[in-house]
Design a protein around this motif. Structure first.
Motif, PDB file in Angstrom:
ATOM      1  N   ALA A 382      54.346  38.263  31.992  1.00 33.58           N
ATOM      2  CA  ALA A 382      53.117  37.854  32.676  1.00 33.58           C
ATOM      3  C   ALA A 382      52.045  37.650  31.617  1.00 33.58           C
ATOM      4  O   ALA A 382      51.775  38.551  30.804  1.00 33.58           O
ATOM      5  N   ILE A 383      51.436  36.483  31.639  1.00 30.94           N
ATOM      6  CA  ILE A 383      50.428  36.130  30.641  1.00 30.94           C
ATOM      7  C   ILE A 383      49.071  36.572  31.170  1.00 30.94           C
ATOM      8  O   ILE A 383      48.381  35.843  31.869  1.00 30.94           O
ATOM      9  N   GLY A 384      48.721  37.816  30.858  1.00 28.25           N
ATOM     10  CA  GLY A 384      47.465  38.380  31.298  1.00 28.25           C
ATOM     11  C   GLY A 384      47.545  39.026  32.662  1.00 28.25           C
ATOM     12  O   GLY A 384      48.583  39.040  33.320  1.00 28.25           O
ATOM     13  N   ASN A 385      46.408  39.572  33.076  1.00 30.09           N
ATOM     14  CA  ASN A 385      46.283  40.242  34.374  1.00 30.09           C
ATOM     15  C   ASN A 385      44.926  39.923  34.977  1.00 30.09           C
ATOM     16  O   ASN A 385      43.894  40.210  34.372  1.00 30.09           O
ATOM     17  N   GLU A 386      44.924  39.287  36.136  1.00 23.78           N
ATOM     18  CA  GLU A 386      43.696  38.994  36.880  1.00 23.78           C
ATOM     19  C   GLU A 386      42.656  38.271  36.031  1.00 23.78           C
ATOM     20  O   GLU A 386      41.455  38.529  36.139  1.00 23.78           O
ATOM     21  N   SER A 415      51.777  33.174  35.877  1.00 26.34           N
ATOM     22  CA  SER A 415      50.364  32.847  35.742  1.00 26.34           C
ATOM     23  C   SER A 415      49.520  33.795  36.580  1.00 26.34           C
ATOM     24  O   SER A 415      49.946  34.259  37.634  1.00 26.34           O
ATOM     25  N   ASN A 416      48.293  34.060  36.129  1.00 30.02           N
ATOM     26  CA  ASN A 416      47.361  34.886  36.898  1.00 30.02           C
ATOM     27  C   ASN A 416      46.736  34.137  38.062  1.00 30.02           C
ATOM     28  O   ASN A 416      46.081  34.746  38.915  1.00 30.02           O
ATOM     29  N   CYS A 417      46.882  32.827  38.101  1.00 30.10           N
ATOM     30  CA  CYS A 417      46.200  32.015  39.110  1.00 30.10           C
ATOM     31  C   CYS A 417      47.015  31.956  40.401  1.00 30.10           C
ATOM     32  O   CYS A 417      48.241  31.873  40.369  1.00 30.10           O
ATOM     33  N   ASP A 418      46.323  31.981  41.524  1.00 33.40           N
ATOM     34  CA  ASP A 418      46.950  32.007  42.842  1.00 33.40           C
ATOM     35  C   ASP A 418      47.356  30.597  43.263  1.00 33.40           C
ATOM     36  O   ASP A 418      46.517  29.701  43.327  1.00 33.40           O
ATOM     37  N   GLY A 419      48.639  30.421  43.561  1.00 31.97           N
ATOM     38  CA  GLY A 419      49.130  29.129  44.023  1.00 31.97           C
ATOM     39  C   GLY A 419      49.574  29.138  45.467  1.00 31.97           C
ATOM     40  O   GLY A 419      50.328  28.258  45.890  1.00 31.97           O
ATOM     41  N   ASP A 432      50.783  34.950  40.222  1.00 31.44           N
ATOM     42  CA  ASP A 432      50.516  36.330  40.597  1.00 31.44           C
ATOM     43  C   ASP A 432      49.555  36.362  41.781  1.00 31.44           C
ATOM     44  O   ASP A 432      48.546  35.651  41.789  1.00 31.44           O
ATOM     45  N   TYR A 433      49.874  37.198  42.759  1.00 33.09           N
ATOM     46  CA  TYR A 433      49.068  37.316  43.968  1.00 33.09           C
ATOM     47  C   TYR A 433      48.751  38.789  44.188  1.00 33.09           C
ATOM     48  O   TYR A 433      49.667  39.611  44.292  1.00 33.09           O
ATOM     49  N   SER A 462      52.355  41.091  43.005  1.00 31.85           N
ATOM     50  CA  SER A 462      52.562  42.235  42.117  1.00 31.85           C
ATOM     51  C   SER A 462      51.660  43.417  42.418  1.00 31.85           C
ATOM     52  O   SER A 462      51.884  44.513  41.904  1.00 31.85           O
ATOM     53  N   GLU A 463      50.619  43.213  43.243  1.00 33.49           N
ATOM     54  CA  GLU A 463      49.754  44.321  43.637  1.00 33.49           C
ATOM     55  C   GLU A 463      49.315  44.103  45.079  1.00 33.49           C
ATOM     56  O   GLU A 463      48.691  43.089  45.390  1.00 33.49           O
ATOM     57  N   TYR A 464      49.652  45.042  45.948  1.00 30.52           N
ATOM     58  CA  TYR A 464      49.182  44.997  47.330  1.00 30.52           C
ATOM     59  C   TYR A 464      48.967  46.425  47.803  1.00 30.52           C
ATOM     60  O   TYR A 464      49.646  47.356  47.357  1.00 30.52           O
TER      61      TYR A 464
END
Length: 676
Positions: A382-386, A415-419, A432-433, A462-464
């Motif tokens: 994962a390239i970064g976080n949030e 990606s950190n971006c929401d798709g 990542d969502y 990855s986080e809920y």
């Protein structure tokens, strides 16, 4: 999702003309208007394989999850570096045994370890004879660990320390009660001046003669002189698979049967400032030479005994896949310009080589020297976080993506971006969502991915978690909403590849975030209701999801799914129906399973598992660790048609044992057995 209109209409007609089967477990006093109908198509044509990676875990160094938690090191601030590199330094939680007339304790930069130069200097002013006689038992220093060390009778603990002295030493190393008594185990270190004139590594094994959950480690002497200490460690010999992880916490994680572990964060990866971000190269090699760092997001020091290598080892020990989250040149407060991010890119490439490289490669050889010549099975990064909203994220991301794609074309990048609602504007294998919200909101998000495009990268949730007043420190209400959300993920597993709850751990002595899945202190642990919800989904990864149709004449308080899975222990096939009743009334659920041969469900061997409690805000605790936990019972009316009662505010699972193995199941690399 709506391909069963025809068969479901037949089911409804069957009920309304009075020919529907007779309820076998209808509770007295239940309002007959609270009724729902569930149709399950269990035919091979209906079944869709669920990704083998669907449900896993996310570990972040938060709440002392690792330091003072999963990592079994008992000594806090073992290298005396937590106060920073300058001297004099704060050595907390180390404390002095004695007074200013008997000893002087300070710090200096005399250590033999270049990356952590601070050492403890202890000048003993008293002696065993003469005018200034030491108190009985001697003077020295002690370490209480992380709010007390859990020392258990007949277990053995390995103490390692580095010592130097101007003269001969006679030093006792002891595990004692919290006030210095009683002595649980002790050993003497006796050495001549020539033996310890330079830094010397000493190891002792201490076998405890009693149990004390709030013990401490003591270093004491009654001999006048000057002694230096550094890198003082105490570890139980009994750790998970012998690799340094606390056994009870590790086993509780293993019971989730996670298919991946995302690590080491989270915000821990970013840092408030880049100078305090997790940098993997500082966390490998001999533990004594790791500098450690201050995690300025969650505000505590970690000596990084739990480092990059150990995370990879943990994934291997759990039989799961590692997902490495690395810093992309962005923290909460500062960031590297894309034109200058190349060193960070190279650090990521080196990290992949450390995990996967040949043992003769530059970084693969470092891994091999640490005792693991075979590569680790790293497939995801994962390239970064949030960081998606940060100014330099997209530019930096593309630098990492292009370099990794060229060097390791099989690595999947996140990606950190929401798709989920619109296509990404950059290449990625996954997006990542993250979602933290109220119980009602998360329950309503069971359909979150129904309308997501099936083209492009897949989702990694990855986080809920449910947070805020609905959650408390781990409520039934939160768990039920999360169960509904996971059912939605399961049904949308053609677009959602992976999902994990957050956070995983909390030490009750340092709650930085509520709620969490597993709660512990030095000697106790329990799972919150959210932990038990995850156990319901342990067999889902790599199973088959079936088409279902649910209709109710009440408010939309029900969410359901169905899977088929094979128990690898006995090779038996099961059909599992999971359903959340988020409402406050009992519901009669009329189930019909189509697509099976006659008498396909065994009358015995099928089970019903229910998670509920008397109050929506009920929680577990050390005193009542399973106040809210699943209860399992035989399902006496198991069959292709059955009536069951759903308790209010409950999560229920029905495991229907099949007579034969004609039901198709996907192959899997992971063993499976029922979690209950």
């Amino acid at each position: 999702m709506g391909s069963y209109k025809a068969s479901f209409s037949v089911l409804l007609l069957y009920f309304f003309v009075g020919n529907f089967f007779v309820p076998q477990c209808f509770a007295n006093g239940v309002d007959a208007s609270q009724t729902a109908w569930l149709s399950v198509n269990a035919s091979d044509a209906s079944a869709r394989p669920i990704p083998k990676t669907l449900f896993g875990i996310f570990f972040e160094e938060i709440n002392h999850a690792g330091a003072g938690g999963l990592w079994a090191e008992l000594v806090s601030n073992r290298g005396f570096e937590a106060g920073g590199p300058n001297v004099p330094s704060n050595i907390d939680p180390w404390s002095i045994i004695g007074d200013e007339s008997s000893l002087i304790v300070s710090t200096d930069r005399s250590s033999c370890f270049e990356r952590n130069k601070v050492a403890l200097r202890m000048e003993v002013l008293c002696d065993s004879e003469g005018t200034n006689i030491c108190p009985a038992g001697g003077v020295g220093v002690y370490n209480p660990g992380f709010w007390g060390m859990n020392i258990e009778k007949e277990k053995t603990y390995k103490v390692v320390l580095y010592v130097r002295s101007l003269g001969a030493i006679n030093l006792s190393v002891s595990l004692t009660g919290s006030n210095g008594l009683p002595t649980l185990a002790t050993s003497d270190i006796i050495a001549s001046a020539s033996d310890v004139s330079n830094w010397t590594k000493v190891e002792v094994l201490l076998e405890a003669n009693a149990t004390d959950h709030k013990s401490r480690l003591q270093l004491k002497t009654s001999r006048k002189g000057v002694i230096w200490f550094d890198q003082v460690s105490a570890m139980p010999l009994d750790t998970y698979k012998g690799h340094g992880f606390r056994s009870d916490l590790s086993e509780m994680v293993a019971d989730l049967k996670p298919r991946f572990i995302r690590f080491p964060g989270g915000c821990f990866v970013e840092g408030e400032w880049l100078r305090n971000a997790f940098r993997w190269k500082a966390t490998i090699g001999p533990w004594e030479e790791r500098p450690g760092h201050f995690g300025d997001v969650w505000m505590y020091w970690t000596d990084d005994g739990l480092g990059y290598f150990e995370f990879l080892q943990l994934a291997e020990d759990l039989g799961t896949l590692p997902i490495w989250v690395f810093n992309n040149g962005v923290s909460h407060n500062d960031q590297v310009d894309t034109s200058s991010v190349k060193p960070f890119v190279q650090e990521a490439l080196d990290g992949i080589e450390f995990a996967r490289g040949d043992p003769n490669s530059t970084w693969g050889s470092v891994r091999a020297a640490m005792g693991h010549p075979e590569p680790f099975d790293l497939r995801y990064v994962a390239i970064g976080n949030e960081d998606c909203g940060k100014k330099n994220y997209r530019g930096n991301y593309l630098k990492f993506y292009n370099a990794i794609s060229q060097a390791y074309p099989d690595i999947k990048m996140i990606s950190n971006c929401d798709g989920s609602s619109k296509q990404l504007d950059h290449p990625a294998d996954f997006y990542d969502y993250h979602v933290y919200t109220s119980a009602s909101n998360l329950f309503s998000m069971a359909n979150q991915f129904d309308r997501t495009s099936r083209n492009g990268p897949k989702a990694f949730v990855s986080e809920y978690a449910v947070t805020g007043k609905d959650a408390g420190t781990g409520s039934l209400l939160a768990a039920l909403a999360e169960a509904a959300f996971l059912i939605g993920i399961e049904k949308n597993s053609d677009i959602v590849e992976m999902a994990s709850y957050a956070p995983l751990f909390v030490n009750v002595n340092d709650r930085r975030w509520n709620p969490d899945a597993i709660v512990f202190d030095s000697s106790q642990l329990y799972g919150t209701p959210s932990y038990w919800v995850q156990r319901f989904f342990s067999e889902s990864s790599g199973a088959n999801v079936l088409n279902t149709a649910l209709q109710t004449n009440t408010s939309k308080s029900l969410v359901a799914s169905a899977i088929t899975w094979k128990d690898s222990n006995d090779s038996k096939n099961y059909l599992r129906i999971k359903i959340v009743n988020f409402g406050s009334d009992n519901v009669t659920l009329k189930v019909r399973v189509d697509g099976l041969g006659p008498n396909s469900i065994q009358l015995s061997g099928s089970t019903k598992t229910v998670l509920t409690s008397d109050n929506l805000m009920d929680e577990n605790s050390f005193k009542t660790p399973k106040k809210v936990a699943p209860t399992q019972s035989p399902l006496e009316n198991a069959g292709e048609e059955m009536d069951v009662i759903l308790a209010p505010h409950s999560f229920t699972s029905f495991d229907l044992l099949k007579e034969s193995s004609n039901l198709r199941t996907t192959g899997t690399d992971f063993s499976s057995r029922s979690s209950f």
